[in-house]
Design a protein around this motif. Structure first.
Motif, PDB file in Angstrom:
ATOM      1  N   HIS A   8      87.631  -5.631  62.518  1.00 19.45           N
ATOM      2  CA  HIS A   8      86.598  -5.745  63.539  1.00 19.45           C
ATOM      3  C   HIS A   8      87.015  -5.163  64.885  1.00 19.45           C
ATOM      4  CE1 HIS A   8      83.856  -7.878  60.959  1.00 19.45           C
ATOM      5  NE2 HIS A   8      84.788  -8.776  60.657  1.00 19.45           N
ATOM      6  N   ALA A   9      88.259  -4.700  65.002  1.00 12.71           N
ATOM      7  CA  ALA A   9      88.640  -3.970  66.210  1.00 12.71           C
ATOM      8  C   ALA A   9      87.825  -2.690  66.347  1.00 12.71           C
ATOM      9  CB  ALA A   9      90.130  -3.640  66.177  1.00 12.71           C
ATOM     10  N   LEU A  10      87.399  -2.137  65.215  1.00  6.78           N
ATOM     11  CA  LEU A  10      86.604  -0.920  65.205  1.00  6.78           C
ATOM     12  C   LEU A  10      85.131  -1.277  65.049  1.00  6.78           C
ATOM     13  CD1 LEU A  10      88.794   1.347  62.907  1.00  6.78           C
ATOM     14  CD2 LEU A  10      88.952   0.999  65.381  1.00  6.78           C
ATOM     15  N   THR A  11      84.282  -0.438  65.601  1.00  7.96           N
ATOM     16  CA  THR A  11      82.846  -0.671  65.505  1.00  7.96           C
ATOM     17  C   THR A  11      82.144   0.593  65.032  1.00  7.96           C
ATOM     18  OG1 THR A  11      82.557  -0.059  67.838  1.00  7.96           O
ATOM     19  CG2 THR A  11      82.859  -2.403  67.342  1.00  7.96           C
ATOM     20  N   GLY A  12      80.866   0.435  64.695  1.00  6.98           N
ATOM     21  CA  GLY A  12      80.068   1.576  64.275  1.00  6.98           C
ATOM     22  C   GLY A  12      80.041   1.732  62.771  1.00  6.98           C
ATOM     23  N   PRO A  13      79.232   2.646  62.272  1.00 12.51           N
ATOM     24  CA  PRO A  13      79.130   2.896  60.831  1.00 12.51           C
ATOM     25  C   PRO A  13      80.486   3.330  60.266  1.00 12.51           C
ATOM     26  CG  PRO A  13      77.347   3.974  62.028  1.00 12.51           C
ATOM     27  CD  PRO A  13      78.310   3.494  63.048  1.00 12.51           C
ATOM     28  N   PHE A  14      80.693   3.013  59.004  1.00  5.66           N
ATOM     29  CA  PHE A  14      82.009   3.268  58.416  1.00  5.66           C
ATOM     30  C   PHE A  14      82.306   4.759  58.286  1.00  5.66           C
ATOM     31  CE2 PHE A  14      81.633  -1.163  57.616  1.00  5.66           C
ATOM     32  CZ  PHE A  14      82.946  -1.609  57.704  1.00  5.66           C
TER      33      PHE A  14
ATOM     34  N   GLY B  83      87.636  -3.500  49.453  1.00  3.54           N
ATOM     35  CA  GLY B  83      87.045  -3.291  48.137  1.00  3.54           C
ATOM     36  C   GLY B  83      85.532  -3.306  48.114  1.00  3.54           C
ATOM     37  N   ASP B  84      84.878  -3.392  49.280  1.00  9.76           N
ATOM     38  CA  ASP B  84      83.417  -3.379  49.328  1.00  9.76           C
ATOM     39  C   ASP B  84      82.907  -1.987  48.966  1.00  9.76           C
ATOM     40  OD1 ASP B  84      80.846  -2.692  51.020  1.00  9.76           O
ATOM     41  OD2 ASP B  84      80.853  -4.881  50.792  1.00  9.76           O
ATOM     42  N   ALA B  85      82.085  -1.898  47.927  1.00 16.83           N
ATOM     43  CA  ALA B  85      81.683  -0.606  47.382  1.00 16.83           C
ATOM     44  C   ALA B  85      80.902   0.236  48.379  1.00 16.83           C
ATOM     45  CB  ALA B  85      80.867  -0.810  46.110  1.00 16.83           C
ATOM     46  N   ASP B  86      79.967  -0.378  49.102  1.00 13.59           N
ATOM     47  CA  ASP B  86      79.154   0.383  50.048  1.00 13.59           C
ATOM     48  C   ASP B  86      80.002   0.910  51.202  1.00 13.59           C
ATOM     49  OD1 ASP B  86      76.862  -0.029  48.558  1.00 13.59           O
ATOM     50  OD2 ASP B  86      76.269  -1.825  49.681  1.00 13.59           O
ATOM     51  N   GLU B  87      80.892   0.073  51.705  1.00 15.86           N
ATOM     52  CA  GLU B  87      81.774   0.519  52.786  1.00 15.86           C
ATOM     53  C   GLU B  87      82.685   1.648  52.312  1.00 15.86           C
ATOM     54  OE1 GLU B  87      83.937  -2.631  54.621  1.00 15.86           O
ATOM     55  OE2 GLU B  87      82.149  -3.831  55.055  1.00 15.86           O
ATOM     56  N   MET B  88      83.253   1.514  51.117  1.00 16.71           N
ATOM     57  CA  MET B  88      84.136   2.558  50.598  1.00 16.71           C
ATOM     58  C   MET B  88      83.402   3.882  50.449  1.00 16.71           C
ATOM     59  SD  MET B  88      86.754   0.912  47.790  1.00 16.71           S
ATOM     60  CE  MET B  88      85.530   0.289  46.648  1.00 16.71           C
ATOM     61  N   ARG B  89      82.180   3.797  49.981  1.00 17.93           N
ATOM     62  CA  ARG B  89      81.396   5.020  49.803  1.00 17.93           C
ATOM     63  C   ARG B  89      81.162   5.705  51.150  1.00 17.93           C
ATOM     64  NH1 ARG B  89      77.934   2.669  47.222  1.00 17.93           N
ATOM     65  NH2 ARG B  89      78.837   2.989  45.164  1.00 17.93           N
ATOM     66  N   ALA B  90      80.861   4.929  52.176  1.00 13.43           N
ATOM     67  CA  ALA B  90      80.617   5.503  53.501  1.00 13.43           C
ATOM     68  C   ALA B  90      81.904   6.104  54.079  1.00 13.43           C
ATOM     69  CB  ALA B  90      80.059   4.433  54.433  1.00 13.43           C
ATOM     70  N   VAL B  91      83.009   5.406  53.930  1.00 14.17           N
ATOM     71  CA  VAL B  91      84.291   5.935  54.413  1.00 14.17           C
ATOM     72  C   VAL B  91      84.625   7.234  53.696  1.00 14.17           C
ATOM     73  CG1 VAL B  91      86.781   5.524  54.483  1.00 14.17           C
ATOM     74  CG2 VAL B  91      85.205   3.715  55.175  1.00 14.17           C
ATOM     75  N   ALA B  92      84.415   7.258  52.384  1.00 19.46           N
ATOM     76  CA  ALA B  92      84.705   8.471  51.613  1.00 19.46           C
ATOM     77  C   ALA B  92      83.873   9.651  52.103  1.00 19.46           C
ATOM     78  CB  ALA B  92      84.459   8.222  50.129  1.00 19.46           C
ATOM     79  N   GLU B  93      82.634   9.391  52.482  1.00 18.11           N
ATOM     80  CA  GLU B  93      81.764  10.467  52.984  1.00 18.11           C
ATOM     81  C   GLU B  93      82.307  11.064  54.283  1.00 18.11           C
ATOM     82  OE1 GLU B  93      78.035   8.512  53.291  1.00 18.11           O
ATOM     83  OE2 GLU B  93      77.554   8.681  51.142  1.00 18.11           O
ATOM     84  N   GLY B  94      83.064  10.285  55.041  1.00 16.22           N
ATOM     85  CA  GLY B  94      83.624  10.772  56.290  1.00 16.22           C
ATOM     86  C   GLY B  94      85.061  11.240  56.185  1.00 16.22           C
ATOM     87  N   THR B  95      85.568  11.355  54.949  1.00 13.21           N
ATOM     88  CA  THR B  95      86.976  11.683  54.730  1.00 13.21           C
ATOM     89  C   THR B  95      87.128  13.068  54.123  1.00 13.21           C
ATOM     90  OG1 THR B  95      87.559   9.349  54.421  1.00 13.21           O
ATOM     91  CG2 THR B  95      89.085  10.981  53.533  1.00 13.21           C
ATOM     92  N   PRO B  96      87.951  13.924  54.704  1.00 11.90           N
ATOM     93  CA  PRO B  96      88.130  15.268  54.163  1.00 11.90           C
ATOM     94  C   PRO B  96      89.116  15.301  53.003  1.00 11.90           C
ATOM     95  CG  PRO B  96      89.504  14.994  56.088  1.00 11.90           C
ATOM     96  CD  PRO B  96      88.712  13.717  55.949  1.00 11.90           C
ATOM     97  N   ALA B  97      89.252  16.459  52.407  1.00  8.35           N
ATOM     98  CA  ALA B  97      90.299  16.686  51.414  1.00  8.35           C
ATOM     99  C   ALA B  97      91.662  16.585  52.093  1.00  8.35           C
ATOM    100  CB  ALA B  97      90.127  18.058  50.775  1.00  8.35           C
TER     101      ALA B  97
END
Length: 335
Positions: free
Chosen positions: A255-261, A281-295
């Motif tokens: 919770h130190a960080l805010t905003g969409p994952f 392990g939250d599936a929706d959060e992981m999916r959002a983080v993955a969308e913002g992660t490069p190779a």
């Protein structure tokens, strides 16, 4: 195939079909385990094998926070209870030897079940009056003592074939709140930070991996926590501290960080982070983080490969029963 610059958690002691498909598609560089994932040794061994199978890499890093004391994901009845880091400074002349031996024992426990990265040593220097989130996790109260014991812990882990991750760079010891629940803001001068907080990280800058601090240092960057601050990462972590190893975030779900994952991940990579960490392990959060992660490529890939190349460097011979007896005797004597 190319990995994504990402370390992910999973929900339970076994993988669901959905998790298996997701990990196969996303191809994270590695994984992290928590108490919710820990069953018997055989169950943990099966889980680590399943995780690696989803991405087809036998050397994939699997992390855990196994410090001892309050932060120990694997414990009784299947594994020993290890002391908090602050206990070692009470061992007088035996502090570094026992810290190294304790870490070597933990490395044995971890490697036996397929875990090859430990999020330790904690190199934060505690400040009087700060929040207790560090507290007895700190090895000592001075930068030189923290560095000395932290080095011993790192050496013990690597002697057992487990990579250390020093944390929380560039320092969490002054934080007035727990970054799991809020954003710590540190107003100390750059001179004070350089003299105290940065010292242990500078001394151990040769270690292969480090975890960033979700802390705002107002005298360096008043607007962004270190994890998302290009100024902190470029000028302090890569510059003043001189760390050129693999830099991963602390957990992006804190919770130190805010905003969409997705935005949390994107901000970290824009700042110069190598690998993002998402733990719950939250599936929706992981999916959002993955969308913002490069190779994983470029300098980040170079650093990741250099870290993994040190996995078996210096692995020692080891008498487990003798080591456990020596460790227990030293702690009993100090008590």
């Amino acid at each position: 195939m190319t990995s994504r610059a990402l370390i992910l958690g999973c929900a339970g002691k076994t993988l669901s079909a959905e998790e298996t498909a997701f990990f196969r598609d996303v191809r994270p560089w590695g994984f992290i385990l928590f108490k919710r994932n820990i069953g018997t040794p055989d169950e943990v061994r099966a889980l680590t094998a399943s995780l690696r199978a989803t991405i087809g890499r036998d050397d994939a890093p699997i992390l855990i926070d196994q410090e001892g004391g309050r932060v120990q994901r694997m414990g009784p009845p299947h594994w020993p209870a290890y002391p908090a880091g602050g206990r070692f400074r009470r061992l007088d002349g035996a502090a570094t030897a026992m810290a190294r031996l304790g870490a070597r024992l933990m490395a044995h426990d971890l490697s036996e079940v397929g875990i090859n990265v430990d999020c330790a040593p904690v190199l934060d220097v505690p400040e009087p009056g700060a929040h207790d989130i560090i507290g007895d996790r700190a090895y000592a109260t001075t930068p030189s003592q923290v560095a000395e014991i932290g080095r011993a812990v790192a050496e013990g882990l690597m002697a057992g074939g487990v990579l250390p991750v020093m944390k929380h760079i560039p320092g969490h010891g002054r934080a007035a709140c727990d970054s799991h629940h809020g954003l710590p803001v540190v107003e100390a001068s750059l001179e004070s930070l350089a003299a105290q907080d940065f010292g242990p990280f500078r001394t151990l800058a040769d270690l292969p991996m480090a975890m960033s601090a979700h802390v705002v240092f107002t005298q360096i960057d008043p607007d962004r926590p270190a994890t998302q601050s290009r100024t902190v990462i470029a000028d302090v972590i890569r510059g003043a501290i001189g760390f050129d190893g693999l830099l991963m975030t602390d957990d992006l779900s804190m919770h130190a960080l805010t905003g969409p994952f997705r935005a949390r991940a994107e901000a970290a990579f824009a700042a110069g982070i190598d690998v993002a960490l998402h733990c719950n392990g939250d599936a929706d959060e992981m999916r959002a983080v993955a969308e913002g992660t490069p190779a994983l490529e470029g300098d980040a890939l170079r650093r990741a490969e250099a870290a993994l190349a040190r996995l078996d460097h210096g692995r020692d011979g080891f008498d487990l029963q003798l080591a456990r007896a020596q460790f227990a005797a030293a702690l009993a004597q100090a008590a």
